[in-house]
Each structure stands twice: as C-alpha cells, then as structure tokens.
Design an enzyme around this catalytic site. Sequence first.
Site, PDB file in Angstrom:
ATOM      1  N   SER A  90       7.796  61.914  51.099  1.00 46.61           N
ATOM      2  CA  SER A  90       7.850  63.221  50.429  1.00 46.61           C
ATOM      3  C   SER A  90       6.604  64.069  50.585  1.00 46.61           C
ATOM      4  O   SER A  90       6.610  65.221  50.148  1.00 46.61           O
ATOM      5  CB  SER A  90       8.134  63.032  48.950  1.00 46.61           C
ATOM      6  OG  SER A  90       9.478  62.695  48.775  1.00 46.61           O
ATOM      7  N   PHE A 148      20.952  54.737  47.833  1.00 46.36           N
ATOM      8  CA  PHE A 148      20.066  53.570  47.852  1.00 46.36           C
ATOM      9  C   PHE A 148      20.159  52.727  46.581  1.00 46.36           C
ATOM     10  O   PHE A 148      19.218  52.051  46.212  1.00 46.36           O
ATOM     11  CB  PHE A 148      18.622  54.010  48.132  1.00 46.36           C
ATOM     12  CG  PHE A 148      18.490  54.749  49.434  1.00 46.36           C
ATOM     13  CD1 PHE A 148      18.902  54.162  50.622  1.00 46.36           C
ATOM     14  CD2 PHE A 148      17.984  56.038  49.481  1.00 46.36           C
ATOM     15  CE1 PHE A 148      18.817  54.839  51.832  1.00 46.36           C
ATOM     16  CE2 PHE A 148      17.886  56.729  50.678  1.00 46.36           C
ATOM     17  CZ  PHE A 148      18.303  56.125  51.862  1.00 46.36           C
ATOM     18  N   THR A 151      19.390  48.420  47.825  1.00 47.34           N
ATOM     19  CA  THR A 151      18.291  48.867  48.682  1.00 47.34           C
ATOM     20  C   THR A 151      18.533  48.608  50.174  1.00 47.34           C
ATOM     21  O   THR A 151      18.531  49.548  50.969  1.00 47.34           O
ATOM     22  CB  THR A 151      16.980  48.197  48.222  1.00 47.34           C
ATOM     23  OG1 THR A 151      16.795  48.536  46.852  1.00 47.34           O
ATOM     24  CG2 THR A 151      15.793  48.650  49.040  1.00 47.34           C
ATOM     25  N   ASN A 189      15.594  65.168  45.985  1.00 53.79           N
ATOM     26  CA  ASN A 189      15.441  65.396  47.431  1.00 53.79           C
ATOM     27  C   ASN A 189      16.319  66.549  47.911  1.00 53.79           C
ATOM     28  O   ASN A 189      15.996  67.236  48.875  1.00 53.79           O
ATOM     29  CB  ASN A 189      15.804  64.121  48.186  1.00 53.79           C
ATOM     30  CG  ASN A 189      14.738  63.053  48.027  1.00 53.79           C
ATOM     31  OD1 ASN A 189      13.558  63.296  48.263  1.00 53.79           O
ATOM     32  ND2 ASN A 189      15.141  61.858  47.600  1.00 53.79           N
ATOM     33  N   THR A 329       3.012  62.432  46.706  1.00 55.04           N
ATOM     34  CA  THR A 329       3.259  61.016  46.951  1.00 55.04           C
ATOM     35  C   THR A 329       4.437  60.923  47.914  1.00 55.04           C
ATOM     36  O   THR A 329       5.169  61.893  48.097  1.00 55.04           O
ATOM     37  CB  THR A 329       3.625  60.324  45.630  1.00 55.04           C
ATOM     38  OG1 THR A 329       4.573  61.157  44.944  1.00 55.04           O
ATOM     39  CG2 THR A 329       2.402  60.133  44.750  1.00 55.04           C
ATOM     40  N   SER A 356       7.671  48.936  50.468  1.00 52.04           N
ATOM     41  CA  SER A 356       8.284  49.777  49.431  1.00 52.04           C
ATOM     42  C   SER A 356       9.325  48.956  48.695  1.00 52.04           C
ATOM     43  O   SER A 356       9.470  47.762  48.951  1.00 52.04           O
ATOM     44  CB  SER A 356       8.897  51.046  50.034  1.00 52.04           C
ATOM     45  OG  SER A 356      10.039  50.716  50.788  1.00 52.04           O
TER      46      SER A 356
HETATM   47  C1  REX Z   1      14.421  56.667  48.545  1.00 51.73           C
HETATM   48  C2  REX Z   1      14.621  55.210  48.276  1.00 51.73           C
HETATM   49  C3  REX Z   1      13.132  57.190  47.966  1.00 51.73           C
HETATM   50  C4  REX Z   1      13.529  54.324  48.795  1.00 51.73           C
HETATM   51  C5  REX Z   1      12.975  58.697  48.068  1.00 51.73           C
HETATM   52  N1  REX Z   1      12.000  59.136  48.888  1.00 51.73           N
HETATM   53  O1  REX Z   1      13.663  59.462  47.434  1.00 51.73           O
HETATM   54  C6  REX Z   1      11.543  60.511  48.965  1.00 51.73           C
HETATM   55  C7  REX Z   1      10.113  60.436  48.495  1.00 51.73           C
HETATM   56  C8  REX Z   1      11.658  61.057  50.359  1.00 51.73           C
HETATM   57  O2  REX Z   1       9.192  60.204  49.231  1.00 51.73           O
HETATM   58  N2  REX Z   1       9.962  60.408  47.177  1.00 51.73           N
HETATM   59  C9  REX Z   1       8.737  59.951  46.615  1.00 51.73           C
HETATM   60  C10 REX Z   1      13.721  52.818  48.610  1.00 51.73           C
HETATM   61  C11 REX Z   1       8.991  58.916  45.580  1.00 51.73           C
HETATM   62  C12 REX Z   1       7.911  61.053  46.031  1.00 51.73           C
HETATM   63  O3  REX Z   1       8.308  62.201  45.998  1.00 51.73           O
HETATM   64  O4  REX Z   1       6.814  60.762  45.601  1.00 51.73           O
HETATM   65  N3  REX Z   1      14.189  52.460  47.300  1.00 51.73           N
HETATM   66  C13 REX Z   1      12.361  52.181  48.872  1.00 51.73           C
HETATM   67  C14 REX Z   1      15.388  51.913  47.091  1.00 51.73           C
HETATM   68  C15 REX Z   1      15.674  51.483  45.650  1.00 51.73           C
HETATM   69  O5  REX Z   1      16.181  51.738  47.969  1.00 51.73           O
HETATM   70  N4  REX Z   1      16.940  50.859  45.493  1.00 51.73           N
HETATM   71  O6  REX Z   1      11.661  51.818  47.919  1.00 51.73           O
HETATM   72  O7  REX Z   1      11.990  52.133  50.065  1.00 51.73           O
END
Ligand code: REX
Length: 401
Positions: A90, A148, A151, A189, A329, A356
């Site tokens: 992100s 997700f 995961t 997102n 982040t 992650s």
């Molecule tokens: C998706 C799931 C995480 C990841 C997500 N990422 O929405 C966006 C991002 C692009 O960067 N957001 C972060 C997965 C948090 C932000 O804005 O700071 N988790 C993982 C799962 C959980 O699959 N079941 O941890 O890789």
Amino acid sequence: MRIKHVSMMLAGSTLIVTLAASPALADSTSLPDPDTAAVSAVHRTALAQGAPGALTRIDDGDLSRHIATGEADKAAHTPMDTGRRFRAGSVSKTFTAVVLLQLVAEGRVELDAPANRYLPEPLPDDRITVRHLLSHRSGLYDYTNDMFQQTVPGFEAVRHRVFSYQELIHLSTARPLNNEPGAAYSYSNTNFVVLGRLIEHTTGTPIATHYQQRIFTPLRLRNTSYIHPRTSLSGSYARGYLRQDDTTLPPVDSTEQTVSWAQSAGAVISNGEDLNRFLSALLSGRLLPAEQLRDMTTMVPVTSDGKQSYGLGLRGRTLSCGTTVYGHTGTVQGYYTYAFTTSDGARSMTSLANTSNNGTVNATLGATLEASFCGSDAAQARRAAPSETVTEDVAPQLAPN
Ligand code: REX
C-alpha cells in the site's frame, strides 16, 4: 552522495552500516540520533517471531544508516541487505495519490467533484467524491476481505490472475457501502483501484506511464517499478514468505505474483533508498505544488488515541517523542513495509520484513519508527510507560495476531 566515511558493526546476525559524506554529520533536524542498536533489536525480535529477514534504511541529509538482519532467500541462505527490492504494497497508494494530485494541480480533476464525473462506469452513489476515495471515506467495501479470508488458498487463487480495474470494482459494488459517502473513515483497497481507473480513463494513459514520467524518472528511482501484470522482480530483491493460517505448516514462497488484485492500490516494487527519496521529495515540496501538498497532509485522526491519522493516500503516526511522521505501511503476501518521513522530509526511514500474515511481526516491525525518529528517547519512553501494541486499522478482520 560521495561517501567519505563508512563505519560497520556486526551485532549478532545484524549488519549495521553508517555512511556519511562528511565527518561533521549533516543532521538537518533537531531530532535525536537514530538508535541503530534498537533497530537491530527490533529486527531480531521480528526474526524470533517468524520473519526470515528484515532491513531498515534511514536517510538524513548526508548520513545514511543501513541495518540488515537474517535472510533475503531462505533456500539459498542469502543474507539480507538494505539495497534489496521488495513489494511495497500500500505504499503504492501514496504514489497513486501524487499522480492524482498532480492532475488536480493541472486542472484536469477536481478534488470535491463526484468521482462519477471521471469514470466510464458510474459508482452506485453519486455523492462519492474524488477526495472521499483518497481519504478512504467513500464507504466502498474492501473486496480483499473476501478474497483473502483463507490466506494461502485465497492467494493461490489470484496469484496469476489478471483483473481489469472494473472487475475489482464490481467485487466491491456487489456489496452495500460501509457508510454514507463522507460519513466515516473506512480503509478500503477499492478506493485506490477506483482512482487507478479514474486516472487511466481521464488521461487515456496507463498508470505505469504516469508513475514513470511523473515520479520514478524525475526522482531517479532506479529500483522502483510498476510491472503489472508481470510476476517477477528483477535485480537484487528479497524473496517473500507468506505464513499459512495453520502455522504448523511451512510458509509459502509468495515472491512471484501479478498483484493484479491490488494494482494502483498496492503493486509498486521498490527499495529502501527509493522509498526514502520519494517520501523526502514529497514532503519537502518537490512533487506537488503547496496547495496540493497541504491537501495531502491535512490529517484526520483514525484511532481513538489520535496517534494514527490519514490524509490523502498518506498515513501519519505521532511517536512517543511527539514527532509526527508521514508515509505509508504496506502488506502484500510475503512483505511488510513501513516507509515514513518527517514533516520537512529531512529524515526518512523504510523498514521491511519478508513475511506476512503474521500480525505479531508487523506490530514488532513498527517499532523501527520509534528507534529511527525518537532515538534513545524512545527507549526511555518505553521504560516510563510500558509498550502499547501498534495495530493497523486496515482490514482488521484480516490481521491475525
Ligand atoms: C491483503 C491480504 C492485504 C494480505 C492488503 N494489502 O489489503 C494492501 C496493503 C495492498 O498494503 N494494506 C496495508 C495477507 C495493510 C496498509 O495499507 O498498510 N493476509 C497477508 C491474509 C489474511 O491473507 N487472511 O498477510 O499477506
């Protein structure tokens, strides 16, 4: 910078390198010196909690500190180093916000106009403005919550998929809005996928070209790219390891993927040097005119203690020493990133852990902010008041402990 002074220290599995252009260190702010030993301790804790490796790079004027711990590649046992590229997740939203705000400065988009004015297929509510999208106040449901839920099966289902923006937007608009447009902060997102669509439709130019021409090339970000839908990182990079929900199973090497599920919300690849230079340039006014930078950095608190805030594609964190830093982040499968800078862009810091789906590691890694910007003051503050847990306000249902 022409390097004149180099000092190196090996602390356990951590390499700490300090590079300086002159012996009188050009520290341009009144901040305390970063506490590199504390950064190294944070890394080691993250490794004990399951991260294969971690890196932190701190840039402050002519002084650059590099802390790297553990492995960039578990199979080859390649040591981590701070030059490695990774998926910045992100943090991409800040790049997208800069492109959009440049279009605002050029008079091509109005921040408070309905987003539907600029979209080929309307969102279900005309009251959603461009500003609502940039500040996560549109109410648009975050489709990644469903994607997700599980995961690794969720990841494998999209790892090689190529989505159109509209397909992703439909996944969101099939659900009701989380809130009335403008009524509440609700991180999603979807907002930044809609912005990608809006930018491409309004200008007729791919987002990759905007990133390149407006940001990567002028700032000479040679380690930064947007290669969607290609799946491989190039050059020197850290491999990413996704922890499974059943933590007794081994992590999955998640390095190769299209990141098509995120695109303009999360598919930029970069490294510590480039993210630091990007955020420093942004906050010191080299990417946006004053009016648009003011819009971007007008922060609204998003946590009840007021310590976390959000502007336009920009997070704010107020640290224990009272300093507020700005950046973002990032989480994509296999990579946790923190990239932040001071209000004048003078000191910047990027940290990465190459894992992650491990909220404990993510919360641990966030402590590099305290060590980098508050220095040993942070350690004193921690002794005075026992540590609070840093929790992301992002898709909380997805953040395991
Ligand atoms: C998706 C799931 C995480 C990841 C997500 N990422 O929405 C966006 C991002 C692009 O960067 N957001 C972060 C997965 C948090 C932000 O804005 O700071 N988790 C993982 C799962 C959980 O699959 N079941 O941890 O890789």
